[in-house]
Each structure stands twice: as C-alpha cells, then as structure tokens.
Design an enzyme around this catalytic site. Structure first.
Site, PDB file in Angstrom:
ATOM      1  N   HIS A   1      13.656  -9.405  19.859  1.00  0.00           N
ATOM      2  CA  HIS A   1      13.409  -7.969  19.663  1.00  0.00           C
ATOM      3  C   HIS A   1      13.177  -7.279  21.008  1.00  0.00           C
ATOM      4  O   HIS A   1      13.699  -6.198  21.271  1.00  0.00           O
ATOM      5  CB  HIS A   1      12.161  -7.744  18.781  1.00  0.00           C
ATOM      6  CG  HIS A   1      12.282  -8.263  17.376  1.00  0.00           C
ATOM      7  ND1 HIS A   1      11.310  -9.044  16.789  1.00  0.00           N
ATOM      8  CD2 HIS A   1      13.233  -8.090  16.433  1.00  0.00           C
ATOM      9  CE1 HIS A   1      11.672  -9.334  15.546  1.00  0.00           C
ATOM     10  NE2 HIS A   1      12.835  -8.775  15.303  1.00  0.00           N
TER      11      HIS A   1
ATOM     12  N   LYS B   1       4.820  -5.943   0.513  1.00  0.00           N
ATOM     13  CA  LYS B   1       4.808  -7.176   1.300  1.00  0.00           C
ATOM     14  C   LYS B   1       3.523  -7.270   2.109  1.00  0.00           C
ATOM     15  O   LYS B   1       3.209  -6.362   2.881  1.00  0.00           O
ATOM     16  CB  LYS B   1       5.989  -7.159   2.284  1.00  0.00           C
ATOM     17  CG  LYS B   1       6.999  -8.288   2.043  1.00  0.00           C
ATOM     18  CD  LYS B   1       8.248  -8.006   2.820  1.00  0.00           C
ATOM     19  CE  LYS B   1       8.607  -9.061   3.812  1.00  0.00           C
ATOM     20  NZ  LYS B   1       9.862  -8.725   4.510  1.00  0.00           N
TER      21      LYS B   1
ATOM     22  N   ARG C   1      22.606 -11.002  15.639  1.00  0.00           N
ATOM     23  CA  ARG C   1      22.404 -12.348  16.183  1.00  0.00           C
ATOM     24  C   ARG C   1      23.599 -13.236  15.961  1.00  0.00           C
ATOM     25  O   ARG C   1      23.915 -14.096  16.761  1.00  0.00           O
ATOM     26  CB  ARG C   1      21.168 -12.996  15.538  1.00  0.00           C
ATOM     27  CG  ARG C   1      19.863 -12.385  16.005  1.00  0.00           C
ATOM     28  CD  ARG C   1      18.732 -12.812  15.129  1.00  0.00           C
ATOM     29  NE  ARG C   1      18.985 -12.381  13.764  1.00  0.00           N
ATOM     30  CZ  ARG C   1      18.240 -12.711  12.726  1.00  0.00           C
ATOM     31  NH1 ARG C   1      17.199 -13.480  12.898  1.00  0.00           N
ATOM     32  NH2 ARG C   1      18.539 -12.268  11.519  1.00  0.00           N
TER      33      ARG C   1
HETATM   34  N1  COA Z   1      15.894 -11.198  17.711  1.00  0.00           N
HETATM   35  C1  COA Z   1      15.137 -12.000  16.965  1.00  0.00           C
HETATM   36  N2  COA Z   1      14.978 -11.846  15.632  1.00  0.00           N
HETATM   37  C2  COA Z   1      15.629 -10.834  15.051  1.00  0.00           C
HETATM   38  C3  COA Z   1      16.454  -9.963  15.783  1.00  0.00           C
HETATM   39  C4  COA Z   1      16.570 -10.170  17.170  1.00  0.00           C
HETATM   40  N3  COA Z   1      17.323  -9.387  17.943  1.00  0.00           N
HETATM   41  N4  COA Z   1      16.978  -9.065  14.929  1.00  0.00           N
HETATM   42  C5  COA Z   1      16.488  -9.367  13.718  1.00  0.00           C
HETATM   43  N5  COA Z   1      15.678 -10.436  13.796  1.00  0.00           N
HETATM   44  C6  COA Z   1      14.985 -11.099  12.685  1.00  0.00           C
HETATM   45  C7  COA Z   1      13.749 -10.399  12.264  1.00  0.00           C
HETATM   46  O1  COA Z   1      12.622 -10.897  12.943  1.00  0.00           O
HETATM   47  C8  COA Z   1      13.690 -10.713  10.796  1.00  0.00           C
HETATM   48  O2  COA Z   1      13.137 -11.998  10.601  1.00  0.00           O
HETATM   49  P1  COA Z   1      12.388 -12.363   9.223  1.00  0.00           P
HETATM   50  O3  COA Z   1      13.349 -12.068   8.120  1.00  0.00           O
HETATM   51  O4  COA Z   1      12.136 -13.793   9.426  1.00  0.00           O
HETATM   52  O5  COA Z   1      11.162 -11.497   9.201  1.00  0.00           O
HETATM   53  C9  COA Z   1      15.139 -10.825  10.366  1.00  0.00           C
HETATM   54  O6  COA Z   1      15.846 -11.062  11.568  1.00  0.00           O
HETATM   55  C10 COA Z   1      15.668  -9.591   9.722  1.00  0.00           C
HETATM   56  O7  COA Z   1      15.463  -8.521  10.611  1.00  0.00           O
HETATM   57  P2  COA Z   1      15.818  -7.059  10.216  1.00  0.00           P
HETATM   58  O8  COA Z   1      17.162  -7.014   9.579  1.00  0.00           O
HETATM   59  O9  COA Z   1      15.563  -6.176  11.378  1.00  0.00           O
HETATM   60  O10 COA Z   1      14.820  -6.830   9.020  1.00  0.00           O
HETATM   61  P3  COA Z   1      13.556  -6.053   9.056  1.00  0.00           P
HETATM   62  O11 COA Z   1      12.851  -6.281   7.782  1.00  0.00           O
HETATM   63  O12 COA Z   1      12.813  -6.343  10.295  1.00  0.00           O
HETATM   64  O13 COA Z   1      14.120  -4.539   9.130  1.00  0.00           O
HETATM   65  C11 COA Z   1      14.846  -2.511   8.072  1.00  0.00           C
HETATM   66  C12 COA Z   1      15.025  -4.015   8.186  1.00  0.00           C
HETATM   67  C13 COA Z   1      13.410  -2.132   8.179  1.00  0.00           C
HETATM   68  C14 COA Z   1      15.561  -1.809   9.206  1.00  0.00           C
HETATM   69  C15 COA Z   1      15.413  -2.052   6.713  1.00  0.00           C
HETATM   70  O14 COA Z   1      14.880  -2.873   5.712  1.00  0.00           O
HETATM   71  C16 COA Z   1      15.051  -0.618   6.411  1.00  0.00           C
HETATM   72  O15 COA Z   1      15.693   0.287   6.901  1.00  0.00           O
HETATM   73  N6  COA Z   1      13.983  -0.411   5.599  1.00  0.00           N
HETATM   74  C17 COA Z   1      13.512   0.905   5.220  1.00  0.00           C
HETATM   75  C18 COA Z   1      13.922   1.230   3.776  1.00  0.00           C
HETATM   76  C19 COA Z   1      15.342   1.739   3.724  1.00  0.00           C
HETATM   77  O16 COA Z   1      15.706   2.735   4.333  1.00  0.00           O
HETATM   78  N7  COA Z   1      16.182   1.045   2.947  1.00  0.00           N
HETATM   79  C20 COA Z   1      17.582   1.393   2.815  1.00  0.00           C
HETATM   80  C21 COA Z   1      18.366   0.825   3.959  1.00  0.00           C
HETATM   81  S1  COA Z   1      20.060   1.302   3.883  1.00  0.00           S
END
Ligand code: COA
Length: 161
Positions: free
Chosen positions: A18, A42, A91
């Site tokens: 990140h 959550k 990733r």
């Molecule tokens: N390096 C390391 N890890 C990474 C990474 C990176 N560059 N990018 C992503 N990850 C990991 C995260 O740590 C996370 O791990 P986990 O599942 O073990 O916790 C996983 O990959 C998924 O990450 P991400 O896709 O960024 O999920 P998130 O939950 O952190 O974020 C949101 C997703 C918040 C952007 C999305 O759910 C959202 O927009 N939510 C708001 C509600 C909404 O608008 N919904 C409609 C969307 S169209």
C-alpha cells in the site's frame, strides 16, 4: 486548481505494498487522500481509529498525503470531495476482473469525470495481502520488510494484549 486524488481501502493493516502505491500516487497528483473505508459489518483487527493513526504515522514524511475515513459508497465520497482520480493497485491478473468491475460501476456513479488509475504493484510486494500479514504475524512469523516497522510494532502490541 489543485488536482486531488484518492486511494481508499480497508488498510487492516496498511502494508508496504500500500505504502508503495501511496508514494507513487502522491508523486503524480498535487494531493493524495488515503481514506479508510468504514465497514460497520466488519470488525477489523485494528479499529478504524487505529488504522487512521497508523496511516498518519507512516505517511508523515509525505507532505501532500492526507488521511481520512468514510462510510458508504466510494463514489459518494468522491463526488462530495471532487477527486480527479481514484488510485488502485494491481498485484496480479487475479485482481483485474474484480477491479475492472468496480471501476466500471464507479464510473457510472461518479458525477464528474473522475478516472480510476491502476498502478502495478511493485513485484516485491505482489504476494502480500493484509490478511496474510495478520495470519503470519499471529502465528509468530516474521513480517519485517513487508510492513513499516511502526506497523509491525502495532501488530505486536495488539497481539500481546
Ligand atoms: N499491496 C498489498 N496488498 C494489497 C495491495 C497492494 N498494493 N492492494 C490490495 N491489497 C490487499 C489488501 O490489503 C486487501 O487484503 P485483505 O483482503 O487481506 O484485507 C486485499 O488486497 C483487497 O484490497 P482492496 O481491493 O483494496 O480491498 P479493500 O477492502 O481494502 O478496499 C474498497 C476495497 C474499499 C475500495 C471497495 O470495497 C469500496 O469501494 N468500498 C466502498 C463501498 C462501495 O462503494 N462499493 C461499491 C464499489 S463499486
């Protein structure tokens, strides 16, 4: 006019993957908001307040990075704050389908012409996820180099409680 971008996620915890995206995104836009998404369904490892605190500490040397949190739709938060871009890290190809779907849904919901911009994760971090960090750390494994030393310390403190 200031060009503002957003990088949102759960960041539970924030990893070096990140952080790498944050540093690069902050170099492209005038300001970058790193926003922690509040998901009332959550219970995280760290509370949202702790995640905000951690994000502030590890980004304190990047002057144009701001930390925030929001609940609800990402697109509403974007529309309310006028971000020109939303950054996402990719990733591996396995991230792509889900990211494409979210980017296309968000594009429908954005009121302005906000772009979703994908940065390729540094290969050093392509295998990391927050869950994997928590699992390895909780079983006594070494996560040095995968998270900021301050994050490692906060994980240790939390596990020792
Ligand atoms: N390096 C390391 N890890 C990474 C990474 C990176 N560059 N990018 C992503 N990850 C990991 C995260 O740590 C996370 O791990 P986990 O599942 O073990 O916790 C996983 O990959 C998924 O990450 P991400 O896709 O960024 O999920 P998130 O939950 O952190 O974020 C949101 C997703 C918040 C952007 C999305 O759910 C959202 O927009 N939510 C708001 C509600 C909404 O608008 N919904 C409609 C969307 S169209």
């Amino acid at each position: 006019m200031e060009r503002k971008a957003l990088y949102a996620g759960s960041f539970d915890p924030l990893t070096n993957g990140h952080l790498n995206i944050i540093e690069r995104a902050a170099g492209i836009y005038d300001s970058l908001t790193v926003a922690i998404v509040v998901n009332p369904q959550k219970t995280g490892f760290f509370t949202v307040e702790e995640r905000v605190e951690i994000a502030r500490e590890v980004t304190k040397d990047i002057p144009n990075v701001h930390i925030d949190k929001f609940s609800g739709l990402l697109a509403d938060y974007v529309n309310d704050n006028g971000f020109a871009a939303v950054f996402r890290g990719l990733r591996a190809t396995t991230d792509f389908e889900n990211e494409l779907q979210m980017a296309q849904m968000n594009a429908r919901l954005f009121k302005g012409d906000t772009e979703t911009i994908f940065l390729m994760t540094d290969p050093k971090y392509s295998f990391i996820s927050s869950s994997l960090i928590k699992e390895v750390a909780s079983l006594g494994g070494d996560v040095e180099g995968l998270v900021h030393p301050y994050v490692a310390e906060r994980i240790r403190d939390k596990l020792n409680k």
